[in-house]
Scaffold this active site. Structure first.
Site, short mmCIF file in Angstrom:
data_model
loop_
_atom_site.label_atom_id
_atom_site.label_comp_id
_atom_site.label_asym_id
_atom_site.label_seq_id
_atom_site.Cartn_x
_atom_site.Cartn_y
_atom_site.Cartn_z
N TYR A 154 71.45 -2.60 5.88
CA TYR A 154 70.35 -3.53 6.72
C TYR A 154 69.71 -4.39 5.85
O TYR A 154 68.57 -4.79 6.16
CB TYR A 154 70.08 -1.74 6.56
N LYS A 161 61.26 -3.44 7.35
CA LYS A 161 60.69 -2.88 8.35
C LYS A 161 59.91 -1.66 7.58
O LYS A 161 58.47 -1.53 7.91
CB LYS A 161 61.63 -1.68 8.92
P1 NAP Z 1 66.90 -6.63 21.12
O1 NAP Z 1 67.39 -5.39 22.78
O2 NAP Z 1 67.79 -6.85 20.60
O3 NAP Z 1 65.29 -7.40 21.09
C1 NAP Z 1 64.69 -7.46 19.93
C2 NAP Z 1 64.10 -8.62 20.75
O4 NAP Z 1 63.24 -9.50 19.59
C3 NAP Z 1 64.46 -9.41 21.59
O5 NAP Z 1 64.17 -9.23 23.06
C4 NAP Z 1 64.17 -10.77 20.93
O6 NAP Z 1 64.53 -11.60 21.71
C5 NAP Z 1 62.94 -10.67 20.30
N1 NAP Z 1 62.73 -11.53 19.16
C6 NAP Z 1 63.28 -11.91 18.64
N2 NAP Z 1 62.53 -13.08 17.31
C7 NAP Z 1 61.61 -13.86 18.15
C8 NAP Z 1 60.41 -14.25 18.28
N3 NAP Z 1 60.86 -14.94 17.15
N4 NAP Z 1 59.09 -14.49 18.87
C9 NAP Z 1 60.03 -13.28 20.06
N5 NAP Z 1 60.15 -12.30 19.77
C10 NAP Z 1 61.64 -12.10 18.66
O7 NAP Z 1 66.94 -5.30 20.24
P2 NAP Z 1 66.49 -3.51 20.09
O8 NAP Z 1 67.06 -3.02 19.57
O9 NAP Z 1 65.43 -3.25 21.26
O10 NAP Z 1 64.87 -3.81 19.14
C11 NAP Z 1 63.66 -4.01 19.52
C12 NAP Z 1 63.10 -3.16 18.23
O11 NAP Z 1 63.01 -1.88 17.92
C13 NAP Z 1 63.43 -3.63 16.82
O12 NAP Z 1 62.30 -4.10 16.04
C14 NAP Z 1 64.31 -3.10 16.15
O13 NAP Z 1 64.19 -4.01 14.38
C15 NAP Z 1 63.71 -1.70 16.69
N6 NAP Z 1 64.68 -0.73 16.43
C16 NAP Z 1 65.84 -0.85 16.66
C17 NAP Z 1 66.94 -0.02 16.24
C18 NAP Z 1 68.64 -0.41 17.00
O14 NAP Z 1 69.48 0.99 16.33
N7 NAP Z 1 68.87 -0.66 18.51
C19 NAP Z 1 66.91 1.09 15.95
C20 NAP Z 1 65.42 1.41 15.37
C21 NAP Z 1 64.62 0.26 15.47
P3 NAP Z 1 65.75 -13.25 21.39
O15 NAP Z 1 66.87 -12.24 21.95
O16 NAP Z 1 64.91 -14.40 21.87
O17 NAP Z 1 65.83 -13.51 20.07
C1 1JT Z 2 67.61 -6.05 13.79
C2 1JT Z 2 68.97 -6.42 13.60
C3 1JT Z 2 67.02 -5.24 13.94
C4 1JT Z 2 69.64 -5.10 14.29
C5 1JT Z 2 68.30 -4.02 14.19
C6 1JT Z 2 67.30 -4.58 13.75
N1 1JT Z 2 66.73 -3.47 13.91
C7 1JT Z 2 67.59 -1.86 14.27
N2 1JT Z 2 68.82 -2.55 13.79
C8 1JT Z 2 70.02 -1.92 14.10
C9 1JT Z 2 70.84 -1.87 13.12
C10 1JT Z 2 71.32 -2.97 11.98
C11 1JT Z 2 72.04 -2.22 10.92
C12 1JT Z 2 72.06 -1.63 10.71
C13 1JT Z 2 71.81 -0.26 11.01
C14 1JT Z 2 70.80 -0.64 12.21
C15 1JT Z 2 70.09 -7.36 14.35
C16 1JT Z 2 69.94 -8.94 13.89
C17 1JT Z 2 68.25 -9.00 14.32
C18 1JT Z 2 67.22 -7.67 13.68
O1 1JT Z 2 71.97 -1.57 9.55
C19 1JT Z 2 73.73 -0.38 9.08
C20 1JT Z 2 72.26 -4.27 10.18
#
Ligand code: NAP
Ligand code: 1JT
Length: 254
Positions: A154, A161
């Site tokens: 990560y 974060k």
């Molecule tokens: P996601 O659908 O890929 O959403 C990420 C969003 O960030 C996308 O809409 C992306 O747009 C946007 N973004 C990136 N750069 C940007 C910029 N310069 N200006 C405006 N928007 C921008 O993935 P997600 O998993 O739902 O992520 C949403 C949030 O949840 C993130 O903060 C992530 O770290 C958090 N989170 C995710 C997980 C997980 O396991 N998925 C777990 C914990 C927390 P583009 O596609 O155009 O780049």
């Molecule tokens: C980003 C990515 C933000 C993946 C992310 C994210 N916040 C949560 N995830 C899922 C995740 C990603 C890794 C991980 C555990 C959870 C991809 C690039 C854009 C920002 O590590 C084991 C790498």
């Protein structure tokens, strides 16, 4: 629960996005929503998602690295909505190579980009939104466990974060006197566009499901429902918090 309330959601990329699950929960509670997408590339996605189920939503292009676009976004929201009640921050970015190998090797460019988009954008957007939150408000961002414990791979996102969670507390203190609450949700791993391409993500999902007290992974809708709680008056006494929506994974020791 959110009748006559207006909100803006940053971070819908497609139907799997946590931001989209959040939008569905908020819309289901009666809120009027504005969505931002990054560049024309994603416009069709957001249009396609909202056209049927949420007609009348405001769609705006906004890359957070472009201050003019951020200013324009809030100008338009002010014009259309008048008042803003909540903001969902669901955006993150790090160059792919920074999420591979060792944190030790993070380049200056990757570090700055990741922290600019994933962490600085929270105070940036809060500053622009606060003047529109004339009747109080709620700001919610999305974090992950890698902020506080080492999750191999990560890397710089964990550092970003940590900055995001700390920003949540400092912003809560700054904006509390205006009755604007600021909270973070620490979500368990969810298979989204961001997660795709992360090597061994499916192994990670299995690991979480096996160890979490609920013995499963979290659904995006559960994160959305918690965001709804944080945007509603049901959570009126909560600010500066990180709330875990991870099936209990974070409480486990051995
Ligand atoms: P996601 O659908 O890929 O959403 C990420 C969003 O960030 C996308 O809409 C992306 O747009 C946007 N973004 C990136 N750069 C940007 C910029 N310069 N200006 C405006 N928007 C921008 O993935 P997600 O998993 O739902 O992520 C949403 C949030 O949840 C993130 O903060 C992530 O770290 C958090 N989170 C995710 C997980 C997980 O396991 N998925 C777990 C914990 C927390 P583009 O596609 O155009 O780049
Ligand atoms: C980003 C990515 C933000 C993946 C992310 C994210 N916040 C949560 N995830 C899922 C995740 C990603 C890794 C991980 C555990 C959870 C991809 C690039 C854009 C920002 O590590 C084991 C790498």
């Amino acid at each position: 629960m959110l009748k006559n309330k207006n909100g803006i959601i940053f971070g819908v990329a497609n139907k799997r996005s946590i931001a989209w699950a959040t939008a569905q929960a908020l819309h289901g509670a009666g809120a009027r929503l504005a969505f931002t997408y990054q560049g024309e590339r994603l416009k069709e996605n957001v249009e396609g998602l909202t056209a049927d189920s949420m007609p009348g939503s405001l769609l705006l292009s906004c890359d957070v690295t472009n201050q003019d676009e951020v200013d324009q976004t809030f100008k338009l929201v002010g014009k259309e909505f008048g008042r803003l009640d909540f903001l969902i921050h669901s955006i993150a970015f790090a160059p792919r190579e920074a999420l591979d190998g060792e944190y030790l090797d993070t380049s200056r460019e990757a570090f700055l980009k990741a922290l600019e988009i994933s962490a600085y954008s929270l105070p940036q957007l809060a500053r622009a939104a606060a003047p529109l939150m004339t009747d109080g408000g709620s700001i919610v961002c999305m974090s992950y466990y890698g902020a506080e414990k080492v999750v191999a791979g990560y890397n710089v996102m964990g550092v970003a974060k940590a900055a995001l969670e700390s920003s949540t507390r400092y912003l809560a203190n700054d904006l509390g006197p205006r009755n604007i609450r600021v909270n973070a949700i620490s979500a368990g791993p969810i298979q989204t566009l961001s997660a795709r391409g992360v090597s061994d993500f499916s192994t990670m999902l299995k690991h979480h499901a096996a160890r979490a007290p609920l013995r499963r992974n979290v659904a995006a809708s559960e994160v959305g429902n918690t965001a709804l709680f944080l945007c509603s008056s049901m959570s009126s006494g909560i600010t500066g918090e990180v709330i875990y929506v991870d099936c209990g994974y974070n409480v486990m020791g051995v």
